[in-house]
Design an enzyme around this catalytic site. Sequence first.
Site, PDB file in Angstrom:
ATOM      1  CG  ASN A  76     -16.101  22.692  -2.482  1.00  0.00           C
ATOM      2  OD1 ASN A  76     -15.160  22.524  -1.302  1.00  0.00           O
ATOM      3  ND2 ASN A  76     -16.619  22.525  -2.161  1.00  0.00           N
TER       4      ASN A  76
ATOM      5  N   PRO B  40      -7.089  19.199   1.845  1.00  0.00           N
ATOM      6  CG  PRO B  40      -7.806  20.486   0.206  1.00  0.00           C
ATOM      7  CD  PRO B  40      -7.956  19.810   1.579  1.00  0.00           C
ATOM      8  CD  GLU B  41      -4.032  14.775   0.668  1.00  0.00           C
ATOM      9  OE1 GLU B  41      -3.579  15.030   2.288  1.00  0.00           O
ATOM     10  OE2 GLU B  41      -5.037  14.924   0.367  1.00  0.00           O
TER      11      GLU B  41
ATOM     12  N   GLY C 262     -17.216  15.723   2.166  1.00  0.00           N
ATOM     13  CA  GLY C 262     -17.507  15.156   0.833  1.00  0.00           C
ATOM     14  C   GLY C 262     -18.180  14.228  -0.047  1.00  0.00           C
TER      15      GLY C 262
ATOM     16  CD  GLU D 223     -21.709  19.635   3.283  1.00  0.00           C
ATOM     17  OE1 GLU D 223     -22.720  19.696   2.671  1.00  0.00           O
ATOM     18  OE2 GLU D 223     -20.623  19.936   3.023  1.00  0.00           O
TER      19      GLU D 223
ATOM     20  CB  CYS E  63     -21.806  20.414  -1.168  1.00  0.00           C
ATOM     21  SG  CYS E  63     -21.815  21.761  -0.281  1.00  0.00           S
TER      22      CYS E  63
END
Length: 478
Positions: free
Chosen positions: A154, A179-180, A230, A252, A286
């Site tokens: 994100n 992240p992929e 995540g 987190e 988040c």
Amino acid sequence: MNERYETTLSLHIDGEWIGTGDRQTHDVVNPATGDVLGVLPMATADDLDRALDASARGYRIWRAKTADERGAVLTIAARLLRERADRIATIATLEQGKPFAEAKGELAYTAALIDWYAAEAKRVYGRVLQRPAGSRSVVVKEPVGPAVAFCPWNFPILNPARKIAPALAAGCSMIVKPPEEAPGSAIEVVRCFIDAGLPNGVLGMVFGVPDTVSRHLISSPIIRKISFTGSVPVGKHLMKLAADGMKRTTMELGGHSPVLIFDDCDFEKTVPMLAAAKFRNAGQVCVSPTRFYVQEGIYERFAKAFVERVDKINLGSGMDAATNMGPLANPRRPDAIEAMVADATKAGARLATGGERSGGDGFFYRPTVLLDVPLEARIMNDEPFGPVAMMRPFKTLDDAVEQANRLPYGLAAYCFTENGRRQLLLGDAIESGMIGINTVGMSAVDAPFGGVKDSGHGSEDGPEGLDVFLVTKAIHQA
């Protein structure tokens, strides 16, 4: 504006940029169009072993550097990030979907954070204890050792740097797995650190099937620290893996932020502030304001004004200057949001606006507001992580606090009231790692960022973000 995806998708191991070769690959997709932007190499078991070996060697080199030397590298990395800002922000927008202006803001915050840790590296203090003449006891802080970090998609610029910068400031080496779905901007962040003069092995970067990579790296005796951002289930899984080696963790995890809006709030400021914050990055934040509890005297007025603001949001490609909200980051998110909204309306929620997909081959979902959402609706209990605001009325302060603390999440909470006594009571009563009172600003480079309860433990940013990469040693001399 240049809209090209200008990056080379690679692993970085022991000072070497490594391409696809005969490795398995992952297609990186533009969420606004569905087009493939590039092909990402996935690390093999041999790649991961090589990264671990390099991290062990890099740690011995890096921990021997002075705080001034480490800080100098971080300062150069921050400068390089600013010099490359437009290109890196474009990469982030194309692969993640957020508006270009938001990506530029994310990059500016990231550079400021790296600069802050460049200076904070010099402020790792110990203490001397009082002892009889001829003896001494001292307490010192030392780097915990090689670390591994797992980052979500994100905030693809900020999330890697939020872990790399304090680790390097503390004297640790690190292997980061971005992240992929959004690897290119993270690759460019790592490139800034490498180009700033890091010795080989100090910072590695790998991609791959998340469970395979995390099991391999965490099981290694080389790794002494895990930092993860995540979901709650994945965080708990990684903690179990870390427990076998007694490895320190910073988690987190998810949130489901309550927003308590009292009838004495500054109405004209509160409505636009919350509408903008809720749909920033399409709600894929988040700490996004999510569960809106509005005092019953202003409930209908607030809902009407909020919906009017939401209906003015311009949905489109993040590279379009007129766009206020881009697509969701991957095809899983519209499916998840659609199912949650359907469940809520079936349970009795009123759909005030939105509630549907939008736009061709991209992963767009209209900004959505649900009113009178029953507490048993899934969306009131599970984090939606998308562009949906849910509203319910409340009567008293005690009612509002009860709802704020009802869930096992405790990352962020928001309160809007002009009553100073009430502000103090809310600050004490709400179970959350971060509370915003008449503000939606949760991130500051010198303040801790983290949650309680199922939202995790440990903090990023501020001196607390450095502390989690340090261990304490007592030395007694007689």
